[in-house]
Design a protein around this motif. Structure first.
Motif, mmCIF file in Angstrom:
data_model
loop_
_atom_site.group_PDB
_atom_site.id
_atom_site.type_symbol
_atom_site.label_atom_id
_atom_site.label_comp_id
_atom_site.label_asym_id
_atom_site.label_seq_id
_atom_site.Cartn_x
_atom_site.Cartn_y
_atom_site.Cartn_z
ATOM 1 N N VAL A 69 -0.127 -1.339 1.564
ATOM 2 C CA VAL A 69 0.044 -0.495 2.749
ATOM 3 C C VAL A 69 0.014 0.982 2.373
ATOM 4 O O VAL A 69 -0.675 1.786 3.001
ATOM 5 N N THR A 70 0.756 1.347 1.334
ATOM 6 C CA THR A 70 0.814 2.761 0.942
ATOM 7 C C THR A 70 -0.505 3.238 0.357
ATOM 8 O O THR A 70 -0.849 4.417 0.512
ATOM 9 N N PHE A 71 -1.252 2.358 -0.280
ATOM 10 C CA PHE A 71 -2.561 2.762 -0.797
ATOM 11 C C PHE A 71 -3.498 3.094 0.362
ATOM 12 O O PHE A 71 -4.195 4.113 0.334
ATOM 13 N N GLU A 72 -3.491 2.258 1.388
ATOM 14 C CA GLU A 72 -4.325 2.529 2.568
ATOM 15 C C GLU A 72 -3.920 3.854 3.219
ATOM 16 O O GLU A 72 -4.769 4.680 3.564
ATOM 17 N N MET A 73 -2.631 4.067 3.369
ATOM 18 C CA MET A 73 -2.146 5.312 3.965
ATOM 19 C C MET A 73 -2.523 6.517 3.103
ATOM 20 O O MET A 73 -2.914 7.567 3.624
ATOM 21 N N ALA A 74 -2.420 6.362 1.794
ATOM 22 C CA ALA A 74 -2.741 7.457 0.879
ATOM 23 C C ALA A 74 -4.233 7.780 0.902
ATOM 24 O O ALA A 74 -4.612 8.950 0.827
ATOM 25 N N SER A 85 -0.821 -1.718 12.424
ATOM 26 C CA SER A 85 -2.026 -2.465 12.043
ATOM 27 C C SER A 85 -2.190 -2.594 10.531
ATOM 28 O O SER A 85 -2.970 -3.418 10.064
ATOM 29 N N SER A 86 -1.457 -1.808 9.762
ATOM 30 C CA SER A 86 -1.513 -1.887 8.301
ATOM 31 C C SER A 86 -0.557 -2.936 7.749
ATOM 32 O O SER A 86 -0.702 -3.369 6.614
ATOM 33 N N LEU A 87 0.429 -3.298 8.546
ATOM 34 C CA LEU A 87 1.415 -4.278 8.109
ATOM 35 C C LEU A 87 0.868 -5.687 8.310
ATOM 36 O O LEU A 87 0.014 -5.913 9.168
ATOM 37 N N PRO A 88 1.356 -6.631 7.533
ATOM 38 C CA PRO A 88 0.874 -8.003 7.683
ATOM 39 C C PRO A 88 1.388 -8.652 8.966
ATOM 40 O O PRO A 88 2.309 -8.151 9.606
ATOM 41 N N THR A 89 0.773 -9.762 9.302
ATOM 42 C CA THR A 89 1.276 -10.596 10.381
ATOM 43 C C THR A 89 2.224 -11.620 9.769
ATOM 44 O O THR A 89 2.253 -11.796 8.547
ATOM 45 N N PHE A 90 2.966 -12.314 10.603
ATOM 46 C CA PHE A 90 3.976 -13.256 10.129
ATOM 47 C C PHE A 90 3.803 -14.592 10.834
ATOM 48 O O PHE A 90 4.001 -14.682 12.046
ATOM 49 N N GLY A 91 3.378 -15.590 10.049
ATOM 50 C CA GLY A 91 3.235 -16.931 10.586
ATOM 51 C C GLY A 91 2.035 -17.139 11.485
ATOM 52 O O GLY A 91 1.897 -18.182 12.116
ATOM 53 N N ARG A 92 1.171 -16.164 11.562
ATOM 54 C CA ARG A 92 -0.071 -16.300 12.335
ATOM 55 C C ARG A 92 -1.141 -15.469 11.642
ATOM 56 O O ARG A 92 -0.876 -14.419 11.076
ATOM 57 N N ASN A 93 -2.348 -15.971 11.699
ATOM 58 C CA ASN A 93 -3.447 -15.295 11.020
ATOM 59 C C ASN A 93 -4.377 -14.661 12.041
ATOM 60 O O ASN A 93 -4.783 -15.310 12.993
ATOM 61 N N GLU A 94 -4.706 -13.390 11.812
ATOM 62 C CA GLU A 94 -5.638 -12.688 12.701
ATOM 63 C C GLU A 94 -7.046 -12.619 12.124
ATOM 64 O O GLU A 94 -7.929 -12.049 12.742
#
Length: 132
Positions: free
Chosen positions: A75-80, A22-31
């Motif tokens: 992503v790493t900032f959110e995880m941190a 859920s932290s990674l982006p989507t590809f070619g579609r917007n959520e």
């Protein structure tokens, strides 16, 4: 590089650091809901953030490495931040633990990414040196 190849690289790098899907982006579609989306066009790699139907951010990167740094910086900032909340140290600037964890995660992906981010982190900490 096409969108499928970019998605495979982002996914593989995310797996290296156990990034939540859920932290990674989507590809070619917007959520929507501010989850980043990546698109590939002739002019480069587009990093797009939409929230409540409003485009909040669109960055276009000419090089895949630039896109990957931007994605994993976020992503790493959110995880941190999540790590810091669970491991808070009383009477310590919370950014030290956040930045240290972020640098450790980035180093697992690419030492150059970690070094680039270290410079930024040390600037925010007014020159205090970080070890990771």
């Amino acid at each position: 590089m096409n969108l499928i190849a970019v998605e495979a690289i982002v996914s593989a790098l995310g797996n290296l650091i156990d990034a939540p899907a859920s932290s990674l982006p989507t590809f070619g579609r917007n959520e929507d809901f501010a989850r980043p989306e990546i698109q590939v066009h002739n002019d480069g790699y587009h990093f797009i953030v939409v929230e409540r139907g409003q485009e909040l951010e669109r960055r276009i990167f000419g090089q895949l490495e630039e896109l990957l740094f931007h994605v994993f910086q976020k992503v790493t900032f959110e995880m941190a931040c999540n790590h810091e909340v669970k491991n808070r140290i009383a009477d310590q600037d919370s950014r030290i633990l956040i930045f240290t964890k972020q640098l450790q995660l980035l180093k697992q992906i690419d030492k150059g990414f970690a070094e680039k981010q270290r410079v930024k982190c040390e600037f925010y900490l007014r020159g205090r040196k970080l070890t990771y």
